[in-house]
Design a protein around this motif. Structure first.
Motif, mmCIF file in Angstrom:
data_model
loop_
_atom_site.group_PDB
_atom_site.id
_atom_site.type_symbol
_atom_site.label_atom_id
_atom_site.label_comp_id
_atom_site.label_asym_id
_atom_site.label_seq_id
_atom_site.Cartn_x
_atom_site.Cartn_y
_atom_site.Cartn_z
ATOM 1 N N ALA A 124 36.141 68.117 32.199
ATOM 2 C CA ALA A 124 36.359 67.927 33.637
ATOM 3 C C ALA A 124 35.029 67.689 34.354
ATOM 4 O O ALA A 124 34.925 66.800 35.212
ATOM 5 C CB ALA A 124 37.067 69.146 34.222
ATOM 6 N N ASP A 184 34.028 64.156 35.964
ATOM 7 C CA ASP A 184 34.266 64.385 37.394
ATOM 8 C C ASP A 184 35.757 64.376 37.706
ATOM 9 O O ASP A 184 36.230 63.710 38.628
ATOM 10 C CB ASP A 184 33.548 63.320 38.236
ATOM 11 N N LEU A 185 36.498 65.136 36.921
ATOM 12 C CA LEU A 185 37.938 65.264 37.103
ATOM 13 C C LEU A 185 38.290 66.737 37.293
ATOM 14 O O LEU A 185 37.507 67.624 36.969
ATOM 15 C CB LEU A 185 38.693 64.730 35.874
ATOM 16 N N SER A 186 39.463 66.978 37.806
ATOM 17 C CA SER A 186 39.918 68.361 37.929
ATOM 18 C C SER A 186 40.427 68.841 36.568
ATOM 19 O O SER A 186 40.740 68.032 35.686
ATOM 20 C CB SER A 186 41.048 68.462 38.961
ATOM 21 N N LYS A 187 40.499 70.156 36.426
ATOM 22 C CA LYS A 187 41.026 70.722 35.186
ATOM 23 C C LYS A 187 42.450 70.245 34.946
ATOM 24 O O LYS A 187 42.825 69.910 33.808
ATOM 25 C CB LYS A 187 40.988 72.247 35.274
ATOM 26 N N SER A 243 43.799 67.436 35.900
ATOM 27 C CA SER A 243 43.800 66.029 35.492
ATOM 28 C C SER A 243 43.489 65.901 34.009
ATOM 29 O O SER A 243 44.104 65.096 33.298
ATOM 30 C CB SER A 243 42.777 65.236 36.304
#
Length: 257
Positions: A94, A98-101, A103
């Protein structure tokens, strides 16, 4: 007086007929069936009364969903997973992308028990994971058609069933030498006999592909074992064959991989 606990005793299941694994498989099978009919994620979600994200996760678990984002997330996760726990690898992925958990997990297949990385033996991974492994190996080779990447394709398809020009089924295996590395030789297993196929022969045939439709094995060259190479190349999706030959060789579901 304290009662002695009977062997096998304990709390009874509230729903003894409930089988989470079986239910998940049924959902995966239903989602895949609709997906293969070219239904959108939203339409599949509507039909199965699920949300599109869960549908995508089901398709990823089955090994049939393909996208650059999904591949990037899974490749990055596997790299971290080699040295980190499952939860740590999710957080690292993540941060790196640069993603959410949420995602990250939405692009990973459903997991039960231990997670096995891409280097794990086939006995330890699911059928869906095997299909993903083949897809990724083929994509790497198509993106960068080097001999090394094509060898990766051959390794990924070891144990898969192929058919020759005449429709005879066969598989192959790649054995390891004393140093633990794979030898550049395939062992063809057809019925009770095993024959060796040299890697150099496969590379030679690969360079002889001139037309999309290859009429017969000999069109790939006068090469030892070319009848097996012909079946492999068709299954890989590198060549097409005449319609009458497809009736004997079949129409592999994952040729696009």
């Amino acid at each position: 007086m304290k009662k002695t606990r009977k062997p096998g005793g304990g709390r009874k299941k509230l729903k003894p007929e409930y089988d989470a694994g079986k239910n998940l498989k049924e959902q995966i099978d239903a989602a895949v069936a609709l997906y293969e009919e070219d239904c959108s994620l939203q339409s599949i979600a509507d039909a199965l009364n699920l949300n599109p994200i869960k549908v995508r996760k089901l398709l990823i678990a089955a090994g049939v969903y393909e996208s650059e984002v999904a591949e990037k997330v899974q490749d990055t996760f596997e790299e971290y997973r080699e040295t980190q726990s499952y939860k740590e690898a999710i957080l690292s992925t993540a941060a790196a992308l640069d993603l959410s958990k949420a995602s990250v997990t939405s692009y990973l297949p459903y997991q039960k028990g231990v997670y096995f990385p891409s280097t794990a033996s086939k006995e330890k991974i699911s059928v869906g994971a095997e299909r993903q492994r083949r897809y990724r190996a083929m994509k790497r080779w198509r993106d960068e058609p080097t001999e090394e990447n094509f060898w990766g394709v051959v390794l990924a398809y070891a144990g898969v069933k192929f058919k020759t020009y005449s429709g005879l089924p066969f598989t192959y295996e790649v054995r390891k030498g004393r140093n633990g590395e794979y030898t550049k030789e395939l062992w063809i297993d057809r019925r009770e006999n095993s024959k060796s196929l040299a890697w150099s022969s496969i590379v030679l045939a690969l360079g002889n592909i001139k037309e999309e439709v290859v009429e017969r094995p000999k069109a790939l060259g006068d090469i030892r074992g070319v009848t097996y190479i012909y079946g492999m190349f068709y299954r890989f999706g590198l060549i097409d064959v005449p319609d009458e030959v497809k009736e004997k060789m079949g129409r592999p579901k994952d040729r696009k991989k």
